[in-house]
Design an enzyme around this catalytic site. Structure first.
Site, short mmCIF file in Angstrom:
data_model
loop_
_atom_site.label_atom_id
_atom_site.label_comp_id
_atom_site.label_asym_id
_atom_site.label_seq_id
_atom_site.Cartn_x
_atom_site.Cartn_y
_atom_site.Cartn_z
N TRP A 184 0.86 -1.18 0.00
CA TRP A 184 0.00 0.00 0.00
C TRP A 184 0.90 1.24 0.00
O TRP A 184 1.87 1.30 0.76
CB TRP A 184 -0.92 0.05 1.23
CG TRP A 184 -1.62 1.38 1.26
CD1 TRP A 184 -2.64 1.77 0.45
CD2 TRP A 184 -1.30 2.51 2.09
NE1 TRP A 184 -2.99 3.08 0.72
CE2 TRP A 184 -2.17 3.56 1.72
CE3 TRP A 184 -0.35 2.75 3.09
CZ2 TRP A 184 -2.14 4.81 2.32
CZ3 TRP A 184 -0.32 4.00 3.69
CH2 TRP A 184 -1.21 5.01 3.30
N GLU A 225 -2.96 -2.89 -2.59
CA GLU A 225 -4.12 -2.29 -1.89
C GLU A 225 -4.40 -0.89 -2.42
O GLU A 225 -3.53 -0.02 -2.38
CB GLU A 225 -3.80 -2.23 -0.38
CG GLU A 225 -4.91 -1.58 0.44
CD GLU A 225 -4.55 -1.49 1.93
OE1 GLU A 225 -3.40 -1.83 2.31
OE2 GLU A 225 -5.41 -1.05 2.72
N LYS A 227 -6.73 2.78 -2.68
CA LYS A 227 -7.32 3.72 -1.73
C LYS A 227 -8.07 4.81 -2.48
O LYS A 227 -7.79 5.06 -3.66
CB LYS A 227 -6.22 4.32 -0.84
CG LYS A 227 -6.75 5.11 0.33
CD LYS A 227 -5.80 5.18 1.49
CE LYS A 227 -6.35 6.11 2.55
NZ LYS A 227 -5.71 5.98 3.83
N ASP A 258 -9.63 -2.82 1.14
CA ASP A 258 -9.76 -2.31 2.51
C ASP A 258 -11.15 -1.68 2.60
O ASP A 258 -11.51 -0.82 1.78
CB ASP A 258 -8.65 -1.28 2.77
CG ASP A 258 -8.66 -0.74 4.19
OD1 ASP A 258 -9.73 -0.31 4.65
OD2 ASP A 258 -7.59 -0.69 4.82
N HIS A 261 -11.68 2.05 2.17
CA HIS A 261 -11.07 2.73 1.03
C HIS A 261 -12.01 2.94 -0.15
O HIS A 261 -11.58 2.97 -1.31
CB HIS A 261 -9.82 1.95 0.58
CG HIS A 261 -8.70 2.03 1.57
ND1 HIS A 261 -7.44 1.56 1.32
CD2 HIS A 261 -8.64 2.56 2.81
CE1 HIS A 261 -6.65 1.76 2.36
NE2 HIS A 261 -7.37 2.37 3.29
N HIS A 285 -8.75 -6.05 3.97
CA HIS A 285 -8.43 -5.37 5.23
C HIS A 285 -9.78 -4.98 5.78
O HIS A 285 -10.41 -4.04 5.29
CB HIS A 285 -7.60 -4.10 4.99
CG HIS A 285 -6.13 -4.34 5.05
ND1 HIS A 285 -5.22 -3.30 4.91
CD2 HIS A 285 -5.41 -5.46 5.24
CE1 HIS A 285 -4.00 -3.81 5.02
NE2 HIS A 285 -4.08 -5.12 5.21
N ASP A 293 -12.12 7.30 6.27
CA ASP A 293 -11.29 6.10 6.51
C ASP A 293 -10.70 6.18 7.92
O ASP A 293 -9.51 6.32 8.11
CB ASP A 293 -10.18 6.07 5.45
CG ASP A 293 -9.29 4.85 5.57
OD1 ASP A 293 -9.76 3.83 6.10
OD2 ASP A 293 -8.13 4.91 5.13
N ASP A 295 -10.68 4.01 10.42
CA ASP A 295 -10.08 2.79 11.00
C ASP A 295 -10.54 2.51 12.42
O ASP A 295 -9.73 2.21 13.30
CB ASP A 295 -8.55 2.86 10.90
CG ASP A 295 -8.07 2.80 9.45
OD1 ASP A 295 -8.10 1.71 8.88
OD2 ASP A 295 -7.69 3.86 8.90
N ASP A 325 -7.61 -4.26 9.75
CA ASP A 325 -6.83 -3.02 9.69
C ASP A 325 -7.60 -1.92 10.42
O ASP A 325 -8.45 -1.25 9.83
CB ASP A 325 -6.58 -2.63 8.22
CG ASP A 325 -5.63 -1.45 8.10
OD1 ASP A 325 -5.04 -1.05 9.12
OD2 ASP A 325 -5.47 -0.93 6.97
C1 LIG Z 1 -0.93 0.51 8.23
C2 LIG Z 1 -1.64 -0.06 7.03
O1 LIG Z 1 -0.80 -0.66 6.15
C3 LIG Z 1 -2.44 0.96 6.36
O2 LIG Z 1 -3.53 1.16 7.22
C4 LIG Z 1 -2.98 0.62 4.97
O3 LIG Z 1 -3.28 -0.72 4.85
C5 LIG Z 1 -4.15 1.47 4.81
O4 LIG Z 1 -5.23 0.96 4.88
C6 LIG Z 1 -4.00 2.92 4.61
O5 LIG Z 1 -5.20 3.57 4.66
MN LIG Z 2 -5.53 -1.16 4.81
#
Ligand SMILES: C[C@H](O)[C@H](O)[C@@H](O)C(=O)CO
Ligand SMILES: [Mn+2]
Length: 417
Positions: A184, A225, A227, A258, A261, A285, A293, A295, A325
């Site tokens: 990523w 990955e 985004k 993810d 994303h 993820h 985003d 998380d 993630d």
């Molecule tokens: C730390 C991760 O690799 C990171 O979150 C990545 O996977 C991501 O999702 C960035 O938005």
């Molecule tokens: Mn991710």
């Protein structure tokens, strides 16, 4: 009523619909979740010359007790793993290398810098996954890495990704289970670009160089990955979904989706069946975006259940590599891992306990009334009794009793850091 009695009663209700609960439990046991190490230290890592977190991602909160050393991080992971049913995997980033106090540039990282992790994984019967780290570094300070206009910067990151694939290969060989090495990158622009194509051409060329290095897929499997946006890359991200979807299909790589994303109403659950028609495997993820985003820790919500249902209904438990993630520093980090991972497993159990074949038949017959009625009624089937029994059988705390373990660990270990 004992837990076993509740289980037996619940089992009868599912068996009415032809669902073999004992088989479901056996299947669930065999599904590994890749647990991300970075929840334990707010994506800090252990580099000697550590940089601030960058790349357009952010961890908020200052709950005490974050892991400061690899030993602390491994201990915390062990605690979380003792509260999560099943055998799982741990996902590392390159910044979690252990270099004995020596500053090692990321393009010079070698398997030996991860020996402790491998020994630990062996001891605990865990698989390992890996990620090159293309952020939190002076060479990524302007938010560009593999698509950078400066060929020297690109070269640095290309070499870091090649080094990472070799580390993944080493993990796979040592642990007897292939490592998923996921790339990523944060590359993008805050404002509307005047040229969207050239950075993408450069990214494609960089990826071609990275993957030209022959690495046995028996040991290392590559993923990319995408985004949608990040902080500072709101208008344009080089590695968008379409970019990587095309790249992965053409080059036989895995697309990693993810759940944070995509556009706020765009869901990963709806992509799984479409993408599996064209590629053998996918990676996830699983995260929880709240308005962006963000998380957040994965919750047992509708989208999580729908993702699990799609994996099960597509007979894809061995085709979708499930990784997590999220990073929340406002709550106990061991609890964050425990809640998120237990929820992912719970969702898989929920999906396995649905009368999926019957629901499929109803759809083909055009019987949408019954389809909706059953989906809704199954939401209040005694799923919890099966989950509790599963936890007990797997030797982990039942219901919220795991919180006691976390509180004790906080008192005895985390609060003293
Ligand atoms: C730390 C991760 O690799 C990171 O979150 C990545 O996977 C991501 O999702 C960035 O938005
Ligand atoms: Mn991710």
């Amino acid at each position: 009523m004992t837990m076993k009695e509740s289980f037996e009663l619940a089992k009868k209700q599912y068996e009415k619909w032809g669902i073999q609960v004992d088989n479901v439990i056996e299947t669930l046991k065999s599904v590994p979740i890749s647990i991300h190490c970075w929840q334990g230290d707010d994506i800090g890592g252990f580099e000697v010359n550590k940089s601030e977190l960058s790349g357009g991602i952010d961890v908020t909160g200052n709950y005490p007790g974050k892991a400061r050393t690899p030993e602390e991080l491994r201990n915390d992971l062990e605690k979380a793993l003792s509260l999560i049913p099943g055998k799982h995997r741990v996902n590392l980033h390159a910044i979690y290398a252990e270099t004995n106090g020596e500053a090692v540039e990321r393009d010079q990282l070698e398997p030996k810098h991860f020996e402790n992790w491998v020994n630990w994984a062996k001891e605990h019967g865990l698989g390992l996954d890996f990620n090159p780290t293309l952020f939190s570094h002076e060479k990524a300070a302007d938010g560009l890495t593999l698509s950078h206009p400066d060929p020297e910067i690109r070269e640095y990151w290309i070499n870091h990704c090649i080094a990472s694939r070799k580390i993944g290969e080493y993990f796979g060989k040592e642990l007897g289970t292939p490592t998923l090495t996921n790339i990523w990158i944060p590359d993008g622009y805050k404002d509307v670009p005047s040229d969207r194509l050239t950075p993408r051409v450069r990214l494609k060329e960089s990826l071609d160089r990275i993957f030209a290095e022959d690495i046995d897929e028996k040991y290392n499997v590559d993923a990319v990955e995408s985004k949608l946006f990040g902080i500072g890359s709101e208008s344009y991200v080089v590695g968008s979904h379409e970019f990587y979807l095309g790249y992965a299909l053409k080059n036989n790589k895995l697309c990693l989706l993810d759940t944070g994303h995509y556009h706020p109403t765009e869901v990963v659950s709806n992509k799984i069946s479409a993408m599996l028609l064209y590629s053998d495997k996918l990676a996830l993820h699983v995260s929880r975006p709240v308005r962006w985003d963000s998380d957040h820790v994965v919750a047992f919500d509708d989208e999580l259940k729908e993702i699990a249902l799609e994996i099960v209904r597509n007979n894809a438990l061995d085709k979708v590599m499930i990784g997590l993630d999220f990073f929340d520093a406002s709550i106990n980090r061991v609890a964050a891992w425990t809640i998120g991972t237990r929820n992912m497993i719970k969702a898989l159990l929920y999906a396995l306990l649905m009368p999926n074949d019957h629901l499929k038949k109803l759809q083909d017959e055009g019987n949408f009334t019954e389809r909706l009625a059953l989906i809704e009624e199954f939401k209040s089937y005694p799923f919890g009794a099966i989950w509790d029994y599963y936890c007990e059988q797997m030797g982990v705390p039942v219901q919220e009793s795991w919180l006691e373990d976390v509180k004790k660990y906080e008192e005895e270990v985390l609060a003293k850091r």
